[in-house]
Scaffold this motif. Structure first.
Motif, PDB file in Angstrom:
ATOM      1  N   VAL A 183       0.831  -1.200   0.000  1.00 41.70           N
ATOM      2  CA  VAL A 183       0.000   0.000   0.000  1.00 41.70           C
ATOM      3  C   VAL A 183       0.866   1.250   0.000  1.00 41.70           C
ATOM      4  O   VAL A 183       0.557   2.234  -0.688  1.00 41.70           O
ATOM      5  N   VAL A 184       1.959   1.241   0.743  1.00 42.14           N
ATOM      6  CA  VAL A 184       2.880   2.379   0.761  1.00 42.14           C
ATOM      7  C   VAL A 184       3.446   2.613  -0.638  1.00 42.14           C
ATOM      8  O   VAL A 184       3.567   3.753  -1.102  1.00 42.14           O
ATOM      9  N   SER A 185       3.778   1.527  -1.334  1.00 46.12           N
ATOM     10  CA  SER A 185       4.280   1.642  -2.704  1.00 46.12           C
ATOM     11  C   SER A 185       3.226   2.254  -3.624  1.00 46.12           C
ATOM     12  O   SER A 185       3.543   3.094  -4.474  1.00 46.12           O
ATOM     13  N   ALA A 186       1.969   1.860  -3.444  1.00 47.13           N
ATOM     14  CA  ALA A 186       0.878   2.427  -4.249  1.00 47.13           C
ATOM     15  C   ALA A 186       0.714   3.912  -3.958  1.00 47.13           C
ATOM     16  O   ALA A 186       0.520   4.723  -4.876  1.00 47.13           O
ATOM     17  N   CYS A 187       0.807   4.284  -2.677  1.00 47.16           N
ATOM     18  CA  CYS A 187       0.677   5.698  -2.299  1.00 47.16           C
ATOM     19  C   CYS A 187       1.799   6.527  -2.916  1.00 47.16           C
ATOM     20  O   CYS A 187       1.583   7.658  -3.345  1.00 47.16           O
ATOM     21  N   ALA A 188       2.999   5.949  -2.967  1.00 42.45           N
ATOM     22  CA  ALA A 188       4.135   6.651  -3.573  1.00 42.45           C
ATOM     23  C   ALA A 188       3.886   6.913  -5.047  1.00 42.45           C
ATOM     24  O   ALA A 188       4.178   7.999  -5.566  1.00 42.45           O
ATOM     25  N   SER A 189       3.331   5.934  -5.753  1.00 37.53           N
ATOM     26  CA  SER A 189       3.073   6.081  -7.190  1.00 37.53           C
ATOM     27  C   SER A 189       1.995   7.118  -7.469  1.00 37.53           C
ATOM     28  O   SER A 189       2.056   7.835  -8.466  1.00 37.53           O
ATOM     29  N   LEU A 190       0.997   7.185  -6.577  1.00 37.02           N
ATOM     30  CA  LEU A 190      -0.143   8.071  -6.809  1.00 37.02           C
ATOM     31  C   LEU A 190       0.016   9.438  -6.147  1.00 37.02           C
ATOM     32  O   LEU A 190      -0.763  10.350  -6.427  1.00 37.02           O
ATOM     33  N   GLY A 191       0.994   9.565  -5.253  1.00 38.37           N
ATOM     34  CA  GLY A 191       1.106  10.811  -4.488  1.00 38.37           C
ATOM     35  C   GLY A 191       0.008  10.935  -3.452  1.00 38.37           C
ATOM     36  O   GLY A 191      -0.393  12.044  -3.087  1.00 38.37           O
TER      37      GLY A 191
END
Length: 436
Positions: A148-156
């Motif tokens: 989820v942290v990786s997804a948040c990084a990609s989406l800002g």
């Protein structure tokens, strides 16, 4: 074992099939499948689970599905293995359909589908699945958090990232190197540098990757001096920077415009640490020199490369030509890049930008007409992301509803009127470039 005329039992085959999975030996796996059939183990759920996992791990998703559908008995392991097969093959749509039809789900099921969508670049849907997971009373673990942290990084998606970080603390989940490094990367990409530093300082242990990611965060935000201070601190701990670290440092120099520091870094990398520059290092140096307008030095560096320059090296120089209006060199570099990748729209667009900035609008039209004749167009439309109350919304020109587009146009017209009241006058010469 077979030569000794000792027959294998139901415990033998799962170990053999696991070996096939590790070595992607599906041909051997199929041979074992024949033995399983002949020896009458086709109803054994443990062996069938191993077969589904083996075929899935080897990318043979159709064979995995055949075994799965013929199983007289299934459990959550069977379904997770089948789901993993779809995800491994990158078939996200079929994976989602299968996931929706699963009778049994555990935390591993959710982790698989969320991580699969993150790897597949569909991070918005991954966050939707995570919210669904939370609503289904399944407790996320540290593996969920990492995805989820990786997804948040990609989406800002900073708000969601903060919530996940808070959840990690509240649940006292293990704060390991992977989680810590992911959080640093996420906060950095979301523009929250101070929070990234907080996580970095809180980490009980740091490896080269953690130091490198923190340096990269400073680099992308143009804080080159701080990046080099962190390098000195890293060296004092006895940690040696690697080639990725130097890539981040050179990027920091490019973003902050410190040419001398970049030259020093490029030299130290080879002379002190015996790290031979790779393509990405040359691309960073060309970018640095190009931004500073040092085109001759950049060309000399490219000529000295021990390997053939790739599109990133030439692309860095082309970007510098656009920045400084170097039409002659820009034409030369664009021609080289187009010969390497004739259908890539980006090179044509940058070249047309160079012509437009030089007010050579006939050349702009010629480039655009050529692109239209050859059917060269952007592979994906531009899109925007905005996070509101932890929910990420994505929209593009093609996907926005007509009513909303009218509202957006109305707001833009209002902004234009306000600009004109302040004395702004549009540049009519750019009209051809914008509408071509």
């Amino acid at each position: 074992m077979l030569a000794s005329r000792l027959l294998p039992d139901h415990l033998t085959f799962p170990f053999l099939l696991k070996s096939c999975s590790l070595h992607h030996a599906h041909v051997t796996g199929r041979a074992l499948h024949s033995h399983i059939f002949r020896l009458g183990f086709v109803a054994d759920v443990y062996i069938n689970n191993s077969l589904v996992f083996m075929y899935s791990a080897c990318g043979q998703v159709e064979l995995a599905r055949r075994v799965f559908e013929e199983m007289p008995e299934r459990d959550v392991i069977s379904e997770n293995s089948m789901l993993g097969g779809y995800l491994k093959c990158g078939d996200l749509d079929d994976a989602l359909v299968f996931f929706r039809g699963m009778e049994m789900r555990n935390v591993r099921t959710w982790n698989s589908i969320i991580a699969g969508f993150v790897r597949g670049g569909r991070c918005g849907e991954a966050l939707d699945l995570f919210n669904e997971m939370r609503g289904g009373f399944v407790k996320p673990d540290k593996i969920t958090v990492a995805s989820v942290v990786s997804a948040c990084a990609s989406l800002g998606a900073l708000d969601m990232g903060k919530w996940v970080h808070g959840y990690l603390r509240r649940e006292r989940l293990e704060f390991d190197l992977v989680i810590g490094t992911s959080l640093i990367d996420m906060y950095g990409k979301c523009g929250s540098i101070e929070r990234a530093f907080e996580v970095f300082r809180e980490m009980p242990k740091r490896d080269v990757q953690a130091w490198t990611v923190m340096i990269s965060v400073l680099a992308i935000h143009g804080r080159g001096e701080e990046a080099f201070v962190l390098l000195e601190e890293m060296e004092k701990t006895g940690m040696r920077p690697n080639n990725v670290t130097f890539g981040a440092l050179l990027s920091a120099c490019a973003h902050s415009g410190t040419v001398d520091k970049g030259r020093w870094c490029f030299d130290v990398m080879r002379r002190v640490y015996s790290i031979e520059p790779q393509l990405q290092h040359y691309a960073c140096m060309v970018d640095l020199l190009g931004r500073a307008g040092l085109f001759e030095e950049a060309e000399m560096l490219i000529a000295s490369m021990p390997m053939k320059p790739d599109v990133f090296v030439w692309g860095a120089l082309l970007g510098a030509c656009r920045m400084h209006g170097n039409v002659e060199l820009g034409e030369k570099i664009a021609g080289c890049l187009i010969s390497m990748d004739p259908l890539n729209h980006a090179y044509f667009i940058i070249l047309s930008d160079i012509y437009a900035n030089a007010k050579r609008f006939e050349d702009v039209k010629r480039i655009r007409d050529f692109m239209e004749d050859q059917g060269i167009m952007k592979t994906s439309p531009g899109h925007s992301l905005i996070e509101i109350d932890g929910q990420v919304y994505e929209f593009s020109r093609r996907s926005v509803k007509e009513e909303l587009m009218k509202e957006i146009e109305w707001v833009l017209i209002g902004i234009n009127v306000e600009l004109m009241w302040t004395g702004y006058v549009p540049d009519d010469d750019m009209e051809l470039f914008l509408t071509a």
